[in-house]
Design an enzyme around this catalytic site. Structure first.
Site, PDB file in Angstrom:
ATOM      1  N   ASP A 313     -53.486 -50.525 -28.776  1.00  0.00           N
ATOM      2  CA  ASP A 313     -52.442 -51.377 -27.916  1.00  0.00           C
ATOM      3  C   ASP A 313     -51.236 -51.253 -28.623  1.00  0.00           C
ATOM      4  O   ASP A 313     -50.734 -51.372 -29.755  1.00  0.00           O
ATOM      5  CB  ASP A 313     -53.125 -52.537 -27.734  1.00  0.00           C
ATOM      6  CG  ASP A 313     -52.106 -53.531 -26.827  1.00  0.00           C
ATOM      7  OD1 ASP A 313     -52.040 -53.599 -25.676  1.00  0.00           O
ATOM      8  OD2 ASP A 313     -51.401 -54.562 -27.462  1.00  0.00           O
ATOM      9  N   GLU A 366     -51.431 -46.595 -25.531  1.00  0.00           N
ATOM     10  CA  GLU A 366     -50.693 -47.531 -24.867  1.00  0.00           C
ATOM     11  C   GLU A 366     -49.260 -47.259 -24.976  1.00  0.00           C
ATOM     12  O   GLU A 366     -48.934 -48.024 -25.788  1.00  0.00           O
ATOM     13  CB  GLU A 366     -51.352 -48.730 -24.571  1.00  0.00           C
ATOM     14  CG  GLU A 366     -50.828 -49.560 -23.476  1.00  0.00           C
ATOM     15  CD  GLU A 366     -49.957 -50.791 -23.725  1.00  0.00           C
ATOM     16  OE1 GLU A 366     -49.199 -51.275 -22.782  1.00  0.00           O
ATOM     17  OE2 GLU A 366     -49.831 -51.052 -25.014  1.00  0.00           O
TER      18      GLU A 366
END
Length: 617
Positions: A313, A366
């Site tokens: 992330d 991401e």
């Protein structure tokens, strides 16, 4: 035997390459051996502490009862053995700093288990588990390959499905093993991606504000319960992707922030160590021991929990020193640029370690910018990720085709993720144009285009049946809407898309190469129609034709590379999906009439706001 840190361990720890630190640091239960009693060995990194003691329910939280000893090797590690303490014991580290008399009780950064929030103690834990997924692991190199189908169902465990008759409680890991497994298998998804299940104090963060980098959240059960969930999914042929958050961490007092009276894990300067967008702390990737901590966490979830991939992330926020900052709010790198060179170095090293030790798994970035070669090997100058989220693949006609200009520059995952249905954005269905029928048709069209487009697929829960309300993390999905035909039709459409996709090699085998894609027509913006071929190395092909208008287009001629019969395999406008039933009666013969530079063509009847998938017999 108690875990013993060797001279080699300490050398690697100081170097920042000790990605097995969880095997020695933290709390490790030790069984009785001969005359040696059972107990637990504790070790914690706190280089700026004057004293460190273990406090817990076994000593009345008394800081004088069990002090730890600082190692004499300048590693900053404090350690000790406490007899009689075993799994289930609650504990924290009482740290007295060398600076300003600062004293605090901290959770164990390497704890394998934590108390149920809002309680914050660590729990001594034995992580033993008898796995039954051997067959999955043996074939994982094939089923998890970049040339295999990936249709990912993204799930937030606390809100996927709840139990209304039991005070609206969420399901446990073990309950999810059956219910989620049954559903995913029925729907034909190949992988499940779990929003972060690492321990986090604030449920409303969805798991993205992590305090327990080695501990599954206790909200849904024990570490063994999570292992059972993953084990059962594997036994049913479903891969498991875990979201992992090395980009920032919360400032809760019991966590990593200001750990030993200094900014140990984070940068001290707020221009480097405070995230203005998320109001959280940023890891100091230039510090060797911090790299050890994060690298160990990543490998821990892959090894101990058999995760098939880690979705990393906030990579963009790691790569740029000026991320979410204005001039004067950030410090340039040594060359005057805005790239975070220490984070880049860490990510490259991390990915090298991941693929060296677990060649059949993947790391997924991401990453929302145009940083080059995110999913290219480090030896070519890339960041070394296996896959990258594609966050900008669907918009208006010109922008729809634009995604194909860069589709093969990275190994992309096409995402319709949780980020698309929060913060007032509404649902996917709610953002579709037109009346109710057109909204559902548009949604089916979107999914059809997505499954036809090059790249792996990811869909957030609820989207697969056209949930109309925005996702709420503290309530269940709106499963009741499946009583209505249009919602049930969307669900059937996604199920059939998944089944056809997994069976049709042209739709996945060459996802990351121009060899797997060929435009038939990308220029008919007047009719808003796209037509393209997906191809496999063996010569198989799937024709995809999308009509982005609510008009039926009769006798729409599409050039094809061969004559013969072309079978209509999927039609988003079929009645069983909630459509009007406009189509081509199961298929049609290609005529020897040239079109789009090809010697044969099909005179198709294009359904309104519809997508067709055809294959040659």
């Amino acid at each position: 035997m108690a875990p013993v840190l060797t001279e080699q361990d300490i050398y690697l720890f100081k170097e920042g390459t000790y990605f097995g630190a969880h095997e020695k640091l933290g709390a490790h239960p030790v069984a009785a051996h001969g005359a040696a009693p059972s107990g637990t060995h504790f070790a914690v990194w706190a280089p700026n502490a004057r004293s460190v003691a273990v406090v817990g329910d076994f000593n009345g939280w008394n800081g004088a009862a069990h002090p730890l000893r600082a190692r004499a090797d300048s590693s900053g590690i404090w350690s000790g053995f406490i007899a009689g303490v075993g799994p289930g014991a609650l504990y924290k580290y009482r740290i007295v700093s060398q600076h300003d008399g600062y004293q605090v009780d901290k959770s164990d950064p390497f704890a394998f288990r934590c108390e149920l929030p809002p309680r914050t103690a660590s729990v001594v834990c034995d992580t033993a588990y008898a796995w039954g997924d051997g067959a999955w692991l043996q074939r994982r190199a094939q089923t998890n390959a970049l040339t295999a189908p990936w249709s990912i169902y993204e799930v937030h465990l606390g809100s996927w499905r709840r139990v209304p008759e039991a005070n609206n409680r969420w399901l446990s890991y073990r309950e999810l093993a059956k219910e989620l497994g049954d559903y995913v298998l029925d729907m034909g998804f190949t992988h499940v991606e779990l929003l972060p299940i690492m321990e986090h104090p604030f449920y409303g963060s969805w798991g993205y504000q992590v305090t327990g980098y080695f501990a599954p959240t206790a909200r849904y059960g024990t570490p063994q319960d999570l292992m059972y969930l993953i084990d059962r999914l594997h036994q049913r042929g479903i891969g498991v992707i875990l979201d992992w958050v090395p980009s920032h961490f919360p400032n809760d007092e019991h966590g990593l922030a200001y750990f030993d009276g200094t900014h140990l894990y984070e940068h001290a300067d707020p221009r480097q160590g405070f995230h203005p967008e998320w109001k959280s702390a940023i890891f100091n990737y230039g510090r060797s021991e911090v790299r050890d901590f994060l690298g160990s966490s990543a490998l821990f979830w892959l090894k101990k929990f058999h995760a098939d991939a880690l979705r990393v992330d906030g990579v963009a926020s790691m790569l740029y020193l000026d991320y979410a900052r204005t001039d004067g709010q950030w410090i340039p790198n040594t060359y005057g640029g805005h790239e975070n060179l220490e984070a880049v170095s860490f990510l490259r090293k991390l990915n090298e370690e991941v693929y060296r030790d677990h060649s059949e798994v993947h790391s997924i970035a991401e990453e929302s910018t145009a940083w080059p070669m995110v999913s290219r090997p480090t030896y070519l100058g890339g960041l070394g990720f296996g896959l990258k989220w594609n966050l900008g693949w669907m918009y208006h006609h010109g922008q729809l085709t634009f995604s194909l200009w860069y589709a093969f520059s990275e190994n992309f995952v096409l995402t319709l993720s949780h980020d698309e249905v929060v913060y007032g954005k509404g649902s996917l269905l709610g953002r579709m144009h037109g009346d109710e029928w057109q909204q559902f048709a548009n949604l089916r069209l979107l999914f059809g285009y997505m499954w036809g487009h090059p790249g792996k697929k990811l869909l957030f829960m609820g989207g697969e049946f056209g949930q109309r309300s925005e996702w709420q993390h503290d309530s269940s999905l709106d499963w009741h809407v499946l009583q209505y035909p249009l919602h049930a039709g969307v669900q059937r459409w996604v199920r059939e898309l998944n089944r056809f996709y997994s069976a049709a090699a042209p739709l996945y085998a060459l996802d990351f190469s121009w060899e797997g894609f060929e435009w038939i027509d990308s220029n008919d913006s007047e009719s808003s129609v796209l037509a393209f071929l997906r191809k496999s190395a063996s010569g198989e092909m799937v024709l995809v034709v999308c009509n982005f208008t609510p008009l039926v287009r009769a006798d729409y001629r599409v050039g094809v590379p061969r004559g013969g019969y072309w079978r209509e395999r999927l039609n988003s406008d079929a009645v069983e999906y909630g459509g009007s039933g406009c189509g081509n009666f199961g298929g049609l013969e290609a005529a020897p009439l040239p079109a789009h530079g090809r010697f044969h063509s099909l005179a198709l009847r294009l359904p309104p706001l519809g997508v067709l998938f055809l294959t040659p017999d």
